[in-house]
Design an enzyme around this catalytic site. Structure first.
Site, mmCIF file in Angstrom:
data_model
loop_
_atom_site.group_PDB
_atom_site.id
_atom_site.type_symbol
_atom_site.label_atom_id
_atom_site.label_comp_id
_atom_site.label_asym_id
_atom_site.label_seq_id
_atom_site.Cartn_x
_atom_site.Cartn_y
_atom_site.Cartn_z
ATOM 1 N N GLY A 22 89.906 49.452 69.560
ATOM 2 C CA GLY A 22 90.881 50.431 69.076
ATOM 3 C C GLY A 22 90.136 51.658 68.577
ATOM 4 O O GLY A 22 88.932 51.825 68.835
ATOM 5 N N ARG A 290 107.551 54.701 52.615
ATOM 6 C CA ARG A 290 108.193 53.695 53.474
ATOM 7 C C ARG A 290 108.782 52.505 52.734
ATOM 8 O O ARG A 290 109.843 52.016 53.096
ATOM 9 C CB ARG A 290 107.167 53.168 54.473
ATOM 10 C CG ARG A 290 106.920 54.165 55.515
ATOM 11 C CD ARG A 290 105.939 53.681 56.517
ATOM 12 N NE ARG A 290 105.733 54.798 57.425
ATOM 13 C CZ ARG A 290 104.765 54.876 58.308
ATOM 14 N NH1 ARG A 290 103.899 53.893 58.398
ATOM 15 N NH2 ARG A 290 104.663 55.909 59.090
ATOM 16 N N GLU A 387 92.148 48.723 60.655
ATOM 17 C CA GLU A 387 93.209 47.959 59.987
ATOM 18 C C GLU A 387 92.789 46.544 59.581
ATOM 19 O O GLU A 387 93.376 45.960 58.676
ATOM 20 C CB GLU A 387 94.464 47.917 60.880
ATOM 21 C CG GLU A 387 95.683 47.486 60.092
ATOM 22 C CD GLU A 387 96.982 47.623 60.861
ATOM 23 O OE1 GLU A 387 97.054 48.458 61.783
ATOM 24 O OE2 GLU A 387 97.924 46.883 60.525
ATOM 25 N N LEU A 404 95.656 56.108 61.021
ATOM 26 C CA LEU A 404 94.857 56.587 62.162
ATOM 27 C C LEU A 404 93.633 57.306 61.610
ATOM 28 O O LEU A 404 92.520 57.166 62.118
ATOM 29 C CB LEU A 404 95.669 57.549 63.040
ATOM 30 C CG LEU A 404 96.687 56.937 63.996
ATOM 31 C CD1 LEU A 404 97.311 58.032 64.860
ATOM 32 C CD2 LEU A 404 96.068 55.875 64.892
HETATM 33 C C1 LIG Z 1 103.818 50.991 66.639
HETATM 34 C C2 LIG Z 1 102.806 51.548 65.681
HETATM 35 C C3 LIG Z 1 102.785 52.903 65.408
HETATM 36 C C4 LIG Z 1 101.849 53.417 64.512
HETATM 37 N N1 LIG Z 1 101.855 54.763 64.252
HETATM 38 C C5 LIG Z 1 100.919 55.286 63.432
HETATM 39 C C6 LIG Z 1 100.862 56.692 63.210
HETATM 40 O O1 LIG Z 1 101.626 57.471 63.771
HETATM 41 N N2 LIG Z 1 99.925 57.164 62.369
HETATM 42 C C7 LIG Z 1 99.038 56.347 61.728
HETATM 43 O O2 LIG Z 1 98.200 56.839 60.964
HETATM 44 N N3 LIG Z 1 99.041 55.015 61.954
HETATM 45 C C8 LIG Z 1 99.957 54.468 62.792
HETATM 46 N N4 LIG Z 1 99.971 53.117 63.024
HETATM 47 C C9 LIG Z 1 98.875 52.286 62.499
HETATM 48 C C10 LIG Z 1 97.611 52.532 63.325
HETATM 49 O O3 LIG Z 1 97.950 52.728 64.670
HETATM 50 C C11 LIG Z 1 96.650 51.371 63.230
HETATM 51 O O4 LIG Z 1 96.426 51.028 61.892
HETATM 52 C C12 LIG Z 1 95.295 51.708 63.864
HETATM 53 O O5 LIG Z 1 95.475 52.272 65.138
HETATM 54 C C13 LIG Z 1 94.439 50.466 63.938
HETATM 55 O O6 LIG Z 1 93.309 50.735 64.694
HETATM 56 P P1 LIG Z 1 92.159 49.655 64.820
HETATM 57 O O7 LIG Z 1 91.078 50.304 65.602
HETATM 58 O O8 LIG Z 1 91.831 49.146 63.468
HETATM 59 O O9 LIG Z 1 92.799 48.418 65.600
HETATM 60 P P2 LIG Z 1 93.634 48.262 66.962
HETATM 61 O O10 LIG Z 1 93.961 49.548 67.594
HETATM 62 O O11 LIG Z 1 94.755 47.348 66.641
HETATM 63 O O12 LIG Z 1 92.618 47.540 67.927
HETATM 64 C C14 LIG Z 1 92.230 46.212 67.755
HETATM 65 C C15 LIG Z 1 91.241 45.843 68.825
HETATM 66 O O13 LIG Z 1 90.681 44.576 68.520
HETATM 67 C C16 LIG Z 1 90.633 43.779 69.674
HETATM 68 N N5 LIG Z 1 90.661 42.381 69.237
HETATM 69 C C17 LIG Z 1 91.489 41.784 68.343
HETATM 70 N N6 LIG Z 1 91.176 40.492 68.192
HETATM 71 C C18 LIG Z 1 90.115 40.258 69.007
HETATM 72 C C19 LIG Z 1 89.334 39.128 69.298
HETATM 73 N N7 LIG Z 1 89.543 37.934 68.723
HETATM 74 N N8 LIG Z 1 88.337 39.246 70.200
HETATM 75 C C20 LIG Z 1 88.095 40.420 70.821
HETATM 76 N N9 LIG Z 1 88.808 41.538 70.570
HETATM 77 C C21 LIG Z 1 89.790 41.453 69.670
HETATM 78 C C22 LIG Z 1 91.814 44.205 70.497
HETATM 79 O O14 LIG Z 1 91.599 43.903 71.853
HETATM 80 C C23 LIG Z 1 91.814 45.722 70.223
HETATM 81 O O15 LIG Z 1 90.927 46.357 71.121
HETATM 82 C C24 LIG Z 1 100.911 52.570 63.895
HETATM 83 C C25 LIG Z 1 100.928 51.216 64.179
HETATM 84 C C26 LIG Z 1 101.882 50.704 65.035
HETATM 85 C C27 LIG Z 1 101.914 49.225 65.267
#
Ligand SMILES: Cc1cc2nc3c(=O)[nH]c(=O)nc-3n(C[C@H](O)[C@H](O)[C@H](O)COP(=O)(O)OP(=O)(O)OC[C@H]3O[C@@H](n4cnc5c(N)ncnc54)[C@H](O)[C@@H]3O)c2cc1C
Length: 573
Positions: A22, A290, A387, A404
């Site tokens: 992500g 929220r 997250e 984000l």
């Molecule tokens: C519908 C929605 C809308 C949102 N809108 C907003 C917004 O407008 N503004 C904002 O600030 N935030 C928003 N958020 C929150 C924000 O998008 C997330 O908090 C943020 O993108 C998380 O990013 P990340 O890189 O931590 O994880 P993620 O993008 O969730 O990526 C997780 C990664 O981990 C990998 N993974 C997980 N478990 C494993 C495993 N066991 N083995 C290998 N790989 C694994 C997955 O494949 C993925 O690649 C939104 C969330 C949602 C659900």
């Protein structure tokens, strides 16, 4: 039937392993790629990570459409988090945010523009001028596809910089010996087979655990895997009781209807056709933080004012008109038509609260280092961001656009810190046979499992239980029955049966592995929610309706000592 065994998994060596593709994981990978051999392991294809679903935008004080100040963003984040966020971390977030947006802009993210060519900014709930005076436009966006735009741009940059991707590999466990992490064990989803990946440092960026709930905006991948891995290694999780329920999930799938659709021309109505937010937040109305809007909707539903007696209210955006909806909310319109058969240009949208964001997670320092004890002691070579982690900028409730930014900013910071770590620690820590053996045994026992329980049914029971007993409003009786329910589900999990013995895309095995981790993470959430006898931010206790700063302006730390969950508290910084 033959027993499936795989005794000697292949070993791959890299300088750094990042679990998760992500925004947090890819930002870190980009910091590292020019300097060392970095590999990203992801269970879904990178651009399918949940970050791609973010619509509303990314918050930063750019003041491109109106006057704005760092101290206002700081205040809103602390106040919106109901005074549980760490001031130091929030300070870093607000100060470094503009640089992150400018970096993303230069990397090619197609941000929506002002007429003068600057990056446009929109209003999202809780962002205000001068400490609550009125809503303020602080959130940069790319139509309602902000996350998608950022994720695909970062992924392209990673490909350009030769980051090695292990796509569709499921990380089962961390290889930790003593007080150092030296790799991971991962299952190849496409072809089958366990692989060991050794490295000098490992970073966790696996996202949230919204999928432990039935009604959620989260993608299927968000099952809290890393949170459970950490618990299984005796490390702790911080503030996991704080789960944000987005006020407007589409009824009844839970799919997100962005906060960008709530404004003076997008408002909430109950069954009497009344705009009820004035009763709950007289000044900010639909744009209040929220948890206030979600609990207002839930109270309307509980009071029997859901539309036609159903558990939802209406979000009416018709006043915006078709042209504006198509310009700023194209994806929202598409989701309503595809998933609810409703065109928001002509009809109000049925909405209900939906589990959306996990404020808590793996406790980290400002440089992404994982705290082994949640407080001071660090686990050498183990990092986290995004997250799945808790650097504690969001406190008890996060503001739209701040996560984000948190993922991008602290992902980048973790990348910078890991670079320094691998430069001064040129050798990977030794991996003992024990931790490898554990992963091999778990996998084999699941692949050969012949019990009578099915993971799909148990998963559904878990999700319903969490939504019912640990939703927008919580109370002691529900939380105790949730804990009992989870103990029973864990027991039944031991009697799981697998029907599919194949190697290729074996979803039966994958979902069973995920379920085991969801049960562990859910138990930590239930224990922490039960312990916190106050209402703060997203954690609303019907039996303790007041915020209790004297006893509870503290972070919770929960760990599993092999027999039971143990709670500790940590000072808010
Ligand atoms: C519908 C929605 C809308 C949102 N809108 C907003 C917004 O407008 N503004 C904002 O600030 N935030 C928003 N958020 C929150 C924000 O998008 C997330 O908090 C943020 O993108 C998380 O990013 P990340 O890189 O931590 O994880 P993620 O993008 O969730 O990526 C997780 C990664 O981990 C990998 N993974 C997980 N478990 C494993 C495993 N066991 N083995 C290998 N790989 C694994 C997955 O494949 C993925 O690649 C939104 C969330 C949602 C659900």
């Amino acid at each position: 039937m033959n027993t499936i065994t795989q005794k000697k998994p292949p070993v791959h060596k890299h300088d750094v392993i990042i679990v998760g593709a992500g925004i947090a994981g890819l930002q870190a990978a980009l910091q590292l790629a020019p300097h060392c051999d970095v590999a990203v392991v992801t269970k879904v294809y990178p651009v399918r990570s949940h970050s791609g679903a973010a619509q509303g935008g990314i918050a930063a004080v750019l003041a491109s459409v109106e006057d704005d100040r760092l101290e206002w963003h700081h205040y809103d984040t602390i106040a919106g988090g109901d005074f549980l966020g760490d001031s130091e971390a929030v300070d870093v977030l607000v100060r470094e945010a503009d640089e992150v947006v400018n970096d993303l802009d230069r990397a090619g993210v197609p941000f929506s523009r002002t007429i003068g060519g600057g990056i446009n900014q929109r209003i999202l709930g809780g962002h205000t001028r001068n400490r609550g005076e009125r809503p303020l436009a602080r959130v940069c966006y790319a139509a309602d596809r902000t996350g998608h735009a950022i994720l695909t741009t970062l992924w392209e940059q990673c490909v350009k910089h030769n980051v090695r991707f292990y796509n569709e590999y499921y990380t089962l466990s961390l290889l930790i010996s003593g007080n150092a992490c030296g790799g991971i064990a991962a299952w190849d989803i496409q072809k089958g087979g366990l692989h060991l990946l050794h490295a000098k440092a490992v970073m966790l960026a696996t996202g949230g655990y919204g999928r432990i709930f039935k009604t959620t905006t989260n993608s299927f991948a968000n099952t809290g895997d890393a949170q459970a891995m950490v618990l299984r290694n005796g490390l702790c999780l911080q503030d996991v009781e704080f789960v944000q329920f987005h006020p407007t999930g589409l009824y009844d799938s839970g799919i997100l209807i962005t906060e960008g659709s709530r404004s003076d021309k997008g408002y909430l109505l109950n069954d009497d056709g009344k705009r009820f937010m004035a009763n709950y937040a007289a000044e900010l109305l639909e744009l209040a933080p929220r948890y206030i809007v979600a609990s207002a909707i839930q109270q309307e539903i509980n009071a029997g004012r859901g539309i036609n007696g159903k558990p939802h209210v209406y979000l009416d955006i018709r006043e915006m008109g078709e042209a504006a909806i198509d310009e700023i909310l194209p994806r929202t319109r598409e989701s309503c038509i595809k998933f609810a058969g409703i065109d928001p240009v002509e009809q109000p949208i049925p909405v209900m609260p939906s589990a959306h964001y996990c404020m808590g997670g793996i406790p980290i320092s400002l440089h992404g280092e994982v705290f082994a004890d949640g407080k001071n002691e660090k686990m050498a070579g183990l990092y986290a961001a995004g997250e799945c982690s808790c650097v504690s900028v969001h406190g008890a409730n996060r503001l739209g656009g701040n996560s984000l930014m948190e993922a991008a900013l602290f992902g980048k910071r973790a990348g910078v810190a890991i670079k320094a770590f691998v430069e001064s620690n040129p050798r990977s820590p030794a991996i003992t046979d024990d931790c490898v053996e554990e992963a091999v045994c778990e996998l084999e026992s699941i692949r050969n499992a012949q019990g009578k329980e099915k993971s799909a049914a148990l998963r559904e029971e878990l999700q319903s239980l969490m939504t019912e007993k640990c939703g927008v409003f919580r109370n002691a009786a529900d939380l105790h029955s949730l804990k009992t329910g989870l103990v029973s589900l864990k027991k039944r999990y031991k009697d799981i049966g697998i029907d599919d013995r194949s190697d290729i895309y074996n979803m039966d095995v994958l979902e069973t592995l995920e379920l085991g981790r969801m049960l562990d993470t859910a138990s930590a959430v239930a224990e922490s929610a039960c312990a916190r006898t106050e209402s703060r931010g997203a954690h609303q206790r019907a039996d303790f309706p007041q915020r209790d700063d004297k006893n509870w302006r503290k972070h919770s730390l929960i760990k599993f000592n092999g027999d039971e969950y143990v709670l500790d508290l940590k000072t808010v910084l």
